[in-house]
Design a protein around this motif. Structure first.
Motif, PDB file in Angstrom:
ATOM      1  N   TRP A  91       0.991  -1.098   0.193  1.00 20.18           N
ATOM      2  CA  TRP A  91       0.002  -0.111  -0.023  1.00 20.18           C
ATOM      3  C   TRP A  91       0.882   1.025  -0.038  1.00 20.18           C
ATOM      4  O   TRP A  91       0.460   2.092  -0.670  1.00 20.18           O
ATOM      5  N   GLY A  92       1.869   1.327   0.547  1.00 23.86           N
ATOM      6  CA  GLY A  92       3.128   2.289   0.177  1.00 23.86           C
ATOM      7  C   GLY A  92       4.044   2.165  -0.673  1.00 23.86           C
ATOM      8  O   GLY A  92       4.984   2.875  -0.554  1.00 23.86           O
ATOM      9  N   GLY A  93       3.764   1.470  -1.712  1.00 24.11           N
ATOM     10  CA  GLY A  93       4.741   1.154  -2.658  1.00 24.11           C
ATOM     11  C   GLY A  93       5.445  -0.103  -2.567  1.00 24.11           C
ATOM     12  O   GLY A  93       5.459  -0.707  -1.445  1.00 24.11           O
ATOM     13  N   ARG A  94       6.530  -0.221  -3.421  1.00 29.87           N
ATOM     14  CA  ARG A  94       7.430  -1.460  -3.344  1.00 29.87           C
ATOM     15  C   ARG A  94       8.318  -1.381  -1.968  1.00 29.87           C
ATOM     16  O   ARG A  94       8.711  -2.533  -1.519  1.00 29.87           O
ATOM     17  N   ASP A  95       8.687  -0.402  -1.544  1.00 31.29           N
ATOM     18  CA  ASP A  95       9.396  -0.259  -0.310  1.00 31.29           C
ATOM     19  C   ASP A  95       8.507  -0.179   1.016  1.00 31.29           C
ATOM     20  O   ASP A  95       9.060   0.154   1.905  1.00 31.29           O
ATOM     21  N   SER A  96       7.445  -0.831   0.914  1.00 28.89           N
ATOM     22  CA  SER A  96       6.256  -0.652   2.200  1.00 28.89           C
ATOM     23  C   SER A  96       6.771  -1.523   3.356  1.00 28.89           C
ATOM     24  O   SER A  96       6.986  -1.123   4.291  1.00 28.89           O
ATOM     25  N   ARG A  97       7.584  -2.333   3.045  1.00 27.39           N
ATOM     26  CA  ARG A  97       8.529  -3.186   4.096  1.00 27.39           C
ATOM     27  C   ARG A  97       9.405  -2.231   5.019  1.00 27.39           C
ATOM     28  O   ARG A  97       9.639  -2.156   5.912  1.00 27.39           O
ATOM     29  N   ALA A  98      10.294  -1.829   4.231  1.00 31.23           N
ATOM     30  CA  ALA A  98      11.169  -0.632   4.709  1.00 31.23           C
ATOM     31  C   ALA A  98      10.393   0.418   5.444  1.00 31.23           C
ATOM     32  O   ALA A  98      11.205   1.031   6.687  1.00 31.23           O
ATOM     33  N   LYS A  99       9.380   0.860   4.756  1.00 28.29           N
ATOM     34  CA  LYS A  99       8.662   2.034   5.692  1.00 28.29           C
ATOM     35  C   LYS A  99       8.060   1.628   7.036  1.00 28.29           C
ATOM     36  O   LYS A  99       8.019   2.090   7.871  1.00 28.29           O
ATOM     37  N   ALA A 100       7.710   0.349   7.071  1.00 27.98           N
ATOM     38  CA  ALA A 100       7.238  -0.329   8.322  1.00 27.98           C
ATOM     39  C   ALA A 100       8.251  -0.492   9.166  1.00 27.98           C
ATOM     40  O   ALA A 100       8.134  -0.225  10.467  1.00 27.98           O
ATOM     41  N   ASP A 101       9.401  -1.005   8.582  1.00 28.87           N
ATOM     42  CA  ASP A 101      10.667  -0.884   9.681  1.00 28.87           C
ATOM     43  C   ASP A 101      10.952   0.410  10.054  1.00 28.87           C
ATOM     44  O   ASP A 101      11.455   0.524  11.283  1.00 28.87           O
ATOM     45  N   GLN A 102      10.903   1.355   9.218  1.00 25.90           N
ATOM     46  CA  GLN A 102      11.163   2.770   9.675  1.00 25.90           C
ATOM     47  C   GLN A 102      10.436   3.172  10.900  1.00 25.90           C
ATOM     48  O   GLN A 102      10.750   3.844  11.639  1.00 25.90           O
ATOM     49  N   LEU A 103       9.156   2.837  10.631  1.00 24.96           N
ATOM     50  CA  LEU A 103       8.137   3.118  11.747  1.00 24.96           C
ATOM     51  C   LEU A 103       8.697   2.765  13.088  1.00 24.96           C
ATOM     52  O   LEU A 103       8.779   3.273  13.976  1.00 24.96           O
ATOM     53  N   GLY A 104       9.027   1.420  13.104  1.00 24.92           N
ATOM     54  CA  GLY A 104       9.402   0.803  14.080  1.00 24.92           C
ATOM     55  C   GLY A 104      10.640   1.256  14.676  1.00 24.92           C
ATOM     56  O   GLY A 104      10.655   1.595  15.988  1.00 24.92           O
ATOM     57  N   ALA A 105      11.705   1.708  13.880  1.00 17.98           N
ATOM     58  CA  ALA A 105      12.993   2.365  14.278  1.00 17.98           C
ATOM     59  C   ALA A 105      12.375   3.852  14.999  1.00 17.98           C
ATOM     60  O   ALA A 105      13.205   4.196  15.936  1.00 17.98           O
ATOM     61  N   SER A 106      11.615   4.438  14.228  1.00 20.90           N
ATOM     62  CA  SER A 106      11.406   5.701  14.901  1.00 20.90           C
ATOM     63  C   SER A 106      10.693   5.976  16.223  1.00 20.90           C
ATOM     64  O   SER A 106      10.988   6.563  17.160  1.00 20.90           O
ATOM     65  N   ILE A 107       9.745   4.564  16.430  1.00 21.53           N
ATOM     66  CA  ILE A 107       9.289   4.651  17.782  1.00 21.53           C
ATOM     67  C   ILE A 107      10.363   4.123  18.839  1.00 21.53           C
ATOM     68  O   ILE A 107      10.263   4.733  19.861  1.00 21.53           O
ATOM     69  N   VAL A 108      11.107   3.444  18.420  1.00 22.96           N
ATOM     70  CA  VAL A 108      12.106   2.913  19.366  1.00 22.96           C
ATOM     71  C   VAL A 108      13.123   4.190  19.618  1.00 22.96           C
ATOM     72  O   VAL A 108      13.610   4.520  20.687  1.00 22.96           O
ATOM     73  N   SER A 109      13.442   4.821  18.575  1.00 24.58           N
ATOM     74  CA  SER A 109      14.249   6.321  18.791  1.00 24.58           C
ATOM     75  C   SER A 109      13.266   7.254  19.819  1.00 24.58           C
ATOM     76  O   SER A 109      13.983   7.812  20.600  1.00 24.58           O
ATOM     77  N   TRP A 110      12.122   7.285  19.653  1.00 26.20           N
ATOM     78  CA  TRP A 110      11.232   8.196  20.318  1.00 26.20           C
ATOM     79  C   TRP A 110      11.272   7.739  21.906  1.00 26.20           C
ATOM     80  O   TRP A 110      11.604   8.728  22.746  1.00 26.20           O
ATOM     81  N   PHE A 111      11.125   6.541  21.990  1.00 19.59           N
ATOM     82  CA  PHE A 111      11.473   6.081  23.626  1.00 19.59           C
ATOM     83  C   PHE A 111      12.912   6.311  23.909  1.00 19.59           C
ATOM     84  O   PHE A 111      13.028   6.693  25.058  1.00 19.59           O
TER      85      PHE A 111
END
Length: 182
Positions: A42-62
């Motif tokens: 749904w976010g294009g071919r790099d949807s997996r990378a975008k989901a992984d980036q969301l996880g990394a952003s959350i960890v960074s936020w914490f």
């Protein structure tokens, strides 16, 4: 209890940050709506990378932002990222459920308590969340007017779409609610 405010216990140790990173990955792997967005690109071919980036952003936020960490802030960040990166709006309540689980997990990690992460690690799901959700048949008719409805139904909780229409050996997977509530 401070479920909405993940306290001022200071920065996480390296061990706790690594555990939190693993925990976020485990939660994301079981998040049906997110896995559907990734699998269907749904976010294009790099949807997996975008989901992984969301996880990394959350960890960074914490790990790098000064507390307190509020539920509403985490939910808003998750909704914004999902909308912008994955061109999706998860209206099934899963963003709030995942945010609550992550806040609890962060709070536990601050106390060097990794029990919820250990439970996730030891409760491997068969396949992934998306393949499980596809096992629940939703209207096999060829009526083109219902195609939009089918997409909405896939985004609903398992409870909302089960057990009606289950036949021919389909398996219902019960909702995973209540885990992590100590």
């Amino acid at each position: 209890m401070a479920a909405s405010n993940s306290g001022g216990g200071g920065p996480l140790s390296a061990e706790a940050a690594a555990a939190l990173r693993e925990g976020v990955g485990l939660v994301f792997a079981r998040w049906t709506a997110l896995q559907m967005a990734v699998e269907n690109q749904w976010g294009g071919r790099d949807s997996r990378a975008k989901a992984d980036q969301l996880g990394a952003s959350i960890v960074s936020w914490f790990c790098h932002s000064k507390g307190p960490h509020y539920f509403e802030d985490l939910v808003d960040m998750m909704y914004d990222t999902i909308s912008e990166s994955l061109n999706s709006d998860f209206e099934d309540g899963s963003v709030e459920e995942v945010a609550e689980q992550l806040l609890i997990m962060h709070e536990e990690c601050q106390q060097s308590n990794y029990s919820s992460i250990e439970k996730l690690r030891n409760s491997h799901v068969q396949g992934n969340a998306f393949s499980q959700s596809r096992q629940i048949p939703i209207g096999d008719n060829d009526d083109s007017d219902s195609s939009d409805d089918d997409d909405d139904a896939l985004m609903m909780d398992d409870e909302a779409i089960a057990p009606e229409g289950l036949a021919d050996g389909w398996t219902v997977f019960p909702p995973r609610r209540g885990r992590g509530n100590n």
